[in-house]
Motif scaffolding. Structure first.
Motif, PDB file in Angstrom:
ATOM      1  N   GLN A  19       1.191  -1.381   0.045  1.00 37.91           N
ATOM      2  CA  GLN A  19      -0.045   0.011   0.236  1.00 37.91           C
ATOM      3  C   GLN A  19       0.904   1.479  -0.548  1.00 37.91           C
ATOM      4  O   GLN A  19       0.286   2.509  -1.006  1.00 37.91           O
ATOM      5  CB  GLN A  19      -1.037   0.057   0.729  1.00 37.91           C
ATOM      6  CG  GLN A  19      -1.052   1.561   0.792  1.00 37.91           C
ATOM      7  CD  GLN A  19      -2.672   0.999   2.499  1.00 37.91           C
ATOM      8  OE1 GLN A  19      -2.587   0.335   3.552  1.00 37.91           O
ATOM      9  NE2 GLN A  19      -3.082   1.971   2.897  1.00 37.91           N
ATOM     10  N   TRP A  20       2.139   1.496   0.486  1.00 39.62           N
ATOM     11  CA  TRP A  20       2.843   2.676   0.995  1.00 39.62           C
ATOM     12  C   TRP A  20       3.779   2.560   0.042  1.00 39.62           C
ATOM     13  O   TRP A  20       4.744   3.612   0.106  1.00 39.62           O
ATOM     14  CB  TRP A  20       3.134   2.747   2.208  1.00 39.62           C
ATOM     15  CG  TRP A  20       2.323   2.615   3.364  1.00 39.62           C
ATOM     16  CD1 TRP A  20       1.461   2.187   3.886  1.00 39.62           C
ATOM     17  CD2 TRP A  20       1.191   3.149   3.658  1.00 39.62           C
ATOM     18  NE1 TRP A  20       0.366   2.385   4.860  1.00 39.62           N
ATOM     19  CE2 TRP A  20       0.091   3.828   4.419  1.00 39.62           C
ATOM     20  CE3 TRP A  20       0.839   5.017   3.320  1.00 39.62           C
ATOM     21  CZ2 TRP A  20      -0.762   4.204   4.615  1.00 39.62           C
ATOM     22  CZ3 TRP A  20       0.150   6.376   3.796  1.00 39.62           C
ATOM     23  CH2 TRP A  20      -1.045   5.437   4.360  1.00 39.62           C
ATOM     24  N   VAL A  22       3.897   3.274  -3.112  1.00 38.69           N
ATOM     25  CA  VAL A  22       3.968   4.293  -4.286  1.00 38.69           C
ATOM     26  C   VAL A  22       3.492   5.421  -3.707  1.00 38.69           C
ATOM     27  O   VAL A  22       4.520   6.412  -4.134  1.00 38.69           O
ATOM     28  CB  VAL A  22       1.996   4.668  -5.127  1.00 38.69           C
ATOM     29  CG1 VAL A  22       2.110   5.268  -6.140  1.00 38.69           C
ATOM     30  CG2 VAL A  22       1.927   2.219  -5.755  1.00 38.69           C
ATOM     31  N   MET A  23       2.958   6.082  -2.808  1.00 41.75           N
ATOM     32  CA  MET A  23       3.243   7.241  -2.047  1.00 41.75           C
ATOM     33  C   MET A  23       4.837   6.903  -1.246  1.00 41.75           C
ATOM     34  O   MET A  23       5.210   9.078  -1.213  1.00 41.75           O
ATOM     35  CB  MET A  23       2.026   6.664  -0.653  1.00 41.75           C
ATOM     36  CG  MET A  23       0.969   6.418  -1.103  1.00 41.75           C
ATOM     37  SD  MET A  23       0.159   7.719  -1.648  1.00 41.75           S
ATOM     38  CE  MET A  23      -0.219   8.803  -1.146  1.00 41.75           C
ATOM     39  N   ALA A  24       5.250   6.025  -1.001  1.00 45.94           N
ATOM     40  CA  ALA A  24       6.199   6.557  -0.735  1.00 45.94           C
ATOM     41  C   ALA A  24       7.215   7.195  -1.609  1.00 45.94           C
ATOM     42  O   ALA A  24       8.589   7.968  -1.532  1.00 45.94           O
ATOM     43  CB  ALA A  24       7.153   5.596   0.133  1.00 45.94           C
ATOM     44  N   ALA A  26       6.466   8.463  -4.494  1.00 51.50           N
ATOM     45  CA  ALA A  26       6.051   9.270  -4.376  1.00 51.50           C
ATOM     46  C   ALA A  26       6.578  11.080  -3.886  1.00 51.50           C
ATOM     47  O   ALA A  26       7.028  12.320  -4.494  1.00 51.50           O
ATOM     48  CB  ALA A  26       4.458   9.867  -4.785  1.00 51.50           C
ATOM     49  N   GLY A  27       6.590  11.417  -2.786  1.00 54.16           N
ATOM     50  CA  GLY A  27       7.144  11.922  -1.529  1.00 54.16           C
ATOM     51  C   GLY A  27       8.509  11.939  -1.763  1.00 54.16           C
ATOM     52  O   GLY A  27       8.769  13.377  -1.628  1.00 54.16           O
ATOM     53  N   SER A  41       4.126  13.541   5.128  1.00 55.52           N
ATOM     54  CA  SER A  41       3.333  13.458   3.802  1.00 55.52           C
ATOM     55  C   SER A  41       2.423  11.863   3.872  1.00 55.52           C
ATOM     56  O   SER A  41       1.942  12.763   2.832  1.00 55.52           O
ATOM     57  CB  SER A  41       4.173  14.013   3.523  1.00 55.52           C
ATOM     58  OG  SER A  41       5.399  12.874   2.862  1.00 55.52           O
ATOM     59  N   LEU A  42       2.550  11.378   4.234  1.00 59.69           N
ATOM     60  CA  LEU A  42       2.118  10.326   3.781  1.00 59.69           C
ATOM     61  C   LEU A  42       0.884  10.458   5.375  1.00 59.69           C
ATOM     62  O   LEU A  42       0.917   9.241   5.857  1.00 59.69           O
ATOM     63  CB  LEU A  42       2.700   9.157   4.247  1.00 59.69           C
ATOM     64  CG  LEU A  42       4.506   9.384   2.871  1.00 59.69           C
ATOM     65  CD1 LEU A  42       5.004   7.530   3.679  1.00 59.69           C
ATOM     66  CD2 LEU A  42       3.634   9.146   2.063  1.00 59.69           C
ATOM     67  N   THR A  43       0.091  10.278   5.019  1.00 59.99           N
ATOM     68  CA  THR A  43      -0.872  10.365   6.195  1.00 59.99           C
ATOM     69  C   THR A  43      -1.660   9.159   6.605  1.00 59.99           C
ATOM     70  O   THR A  43      -2.011   8.557   5.808  1.00 59.99           O
ATOM     71  CB  THR A  43      -1.922  11.355   6.275  1.00 59.99           C
ATOM     72  OG1 THR A  43      -2.004  12.832   5.658  1.00 59.99           O
ATOM     73  CG2 THR A  43      -3.516  11.624   6.971  1.00 59.99           C
ATOM     74  N   THR A  53       8.390   0.221   4.572  1.00 61.77           N
ATOM     75  CA  THR A  53       8.406   0.233   3.834  1.00 61.77           C
ATOM     76  C   THR A  53       9.580   0.764   2.873  1.00 61.77           C
ATOM     77  O   THR A  53      10.647   0.721   1.728  1.00 61.77           O
ATOM     78  CB  THR A  53       7.660   1.539   3.337  1.00 61.77           C
ATOM     79  OG1 THR A  53       5.820   0.853   3.864  1.00 61.77           O
ATOM     80  CG2 THR A  53       6.901   2.367   2.325  1.00 61.77           C
TER      81      THR A  53
END
Length: 117
Positions: A19-20, A22-24, A26-27, A41-43, A53
């Motif tokens: 789950q995390w 892609v968000m990491a 992108a961050g 930034s990863l709410t 991650t």
């Protein structure tokens, strides 16, 4: 896909399935970030999941971790060249889903309506 048995696809899917990831990624695209800055930034991510991650991304060669010998230690993460190219591929997938989201949802609704009969 010819000879997908050992083409390396599993290596990418293992990360994309988390789950995390892609968000990491992108961050970190804008540039290096300190641990807490990235975490904020990863709410919704827990500290444990954030650490796992980043470790997985570091193990795969997508992220580089820098520790500054300060008190307390300052930890910064940044994408490697490999990580940047992976983030580019993920961005293409995200762009595709944005374009096709309504089409996919409409197909799902039609399928669900037909199977309820």
């Amino acid at each position: 896909m010819p000879d997908h048995e050992d083409c390396g696809l599993r290596l990418a899917l293992d990360r994309l399935g988390e789950q995390w990831t892609v968000m990491a990624l992108a961050g970190l695209v804008p540039g290096p970030r300190r641990y807490r800055e990235l975490e904020r930034s990863l709410t919704g991510i827990s500290q444990r999941m954030m650490t796992l991650t980043l470790r997985r991304l570091e193990r795969d060669g997508h992220v580089r971790r820098h520790v500054e010998p300060t008190v307390p230690p300052s930890v910064t993460y940044e994408l490697t060249e490999l990580g940047r190219s992976f983030a580019d591929q993920v961005a293409a997938l995200v762009a595709w889903t944005r374009v096709r989201k309504q089409e996919i949802e409409a197909s799902q609704a039609r399928f669900d309506a037909e199977t309820r009969r």
